[in-house]
Enzyme design. Structure first.
Site, PDB file in Angstrom:
ATOM      1  N   LYS A   1      28.494  46.012  38.119  1.00 51.83           N
ATOM      2  CA  LYS A   1      28.616  46.550  39.474  1.00 51.83           C
ATOM      3  C   LYS A   1      29.228  47.942  39.435  1.00 51.83           C
ATOM      4  O   LYS A   1      29.832  48.343  38.450  1.00 51.83           O
ATOM      5  CB  LYS A   1      29.499  45.636  40.333  1.00 51.83           C
TER       6      LYS A   1
ATOM      7  N   ARG B   1      51.022  30.546  40.252  1.00 50.67           N
ATOM      8  CA  ARG B   1      51.490  29.982  41.516  1.00 50.67           C
ATOM      9  C   ARG B   1      51.505  28.467  41.518  1.00 50.67           C
ATOM     10  O   ARG B   1      52.233  27.852  42.276  1.00 50.67           O
ATOM     11  CB  ARG B   1      50.575  30.443  42.662  1.00 50.67           C
TER      12      ARG B   1
ATOM     13  N   HIS C   1      51.842  39.824  43.781  1.00 50.72           N
ATOM     14  CA  HIS C   1      51.600  40.711  42.625  1.00 50.72           C
ATOM     15  C   HIS C   1      52.776  41.674  42.436  1.00 50.72           C
ATOM     16  O   HIS C   1      53.247  41.889  41.317  1.00 50.72           O
ATOM     17  CB  HIS C   1      50.317  41.539  42.822  1.00 50.72           C
TER      18      HIS C   1
ATOM     19  N   SER D   1      45.071  36.747  46.805  1.00 50.65           N
ATOM     20  CA  SER D   1      44.169  37.783  47.310  1.00 50.65           C
ATOM     21  C   SER D   1      43.045  37.174  48.126  1.00 50.65           C
ATOM     22  O   SER D   1      42.665  37.712  49.176  1.00 50.65           O
ATOM     23  CB  SER D   1      43.587  38.593  46.145  1.00 50.65           C
TER      24      SER D   1
END
Length: 157
Positions: free
Chosen positions: A52, A100, A28, A137
């Site tokens: 959430k 990626r 990132h 991640s």
């Protein structure tokens, strides 16, 4: 008769760099660094699920802010709406995305088409450097859950 001069001002090139960034990896950071060569300002937009609590998103944003303290061209914000709506709220004219793999590319191309149709925003895709392409991640979270040192995959503060 004196000639008049008009100075044409170019609008600031602001890009929104959206993601969950849990955690914000060296991949990132590399996309952000390279994006700063293209844009005047980049807003790292930490997305949260509206259903959430946003405390996790705010904690992520705070960690990223620590990395870029003093960097006036980088902002960090938390959002829970549609990305194109948040981009409009921020005055961003571009979305910055990193890719990626071919699988990532297909997904990002489809999203770019939808986002352009919804809002007119252009998506700029930067391909990850080969040495960073395996870092995600989710991989970093999994390694951390098994007690592995993930510091090589995270930007230095």
């Amino acid at each position: 008769m004196t000639p008049t001069s008009t100075i044409e001002t170019t609008p600031e090139r602001v890009a929104l760099f959206p993601g969950s960034f849990r955690p914000f990896t060296t991949g990132h950071a590399d996309i952000l660094s390279r994006g700063l060569e293209l844009f005047d300002r980049i807003i790292i937009a930490v997305g949260t699920n509206a259903a959430k609590a946003s405390c996790e998103g705010e904690a992520t944003a705070e960690e990223i802010r620590k990395l870029y303290v003093g960097q006036k061209r980088v902002e960090v914000a938390v959002y829970s709406c549609l990305t194109v709506d948040f981009a409009r709220q921020c005055g961003a004219r571009f979305l910055l995305r990193g890719v990626r793999s071919l699988k990532d590319f297909e997904y990002e191309r489809e999203m770019a088409d939808v986002n352009r149709q919804l809002s007119g925003l252009e998506t700029v895709i930067l391909f990850s450097r080969p040495e960073l392409s395996a870092i995600s991640s989710s991989v970093v979270r999994e390694l951390a859950s098994y007690g592995h040192d993930v510091s090589p995959f995270l930007p230095k503060q």
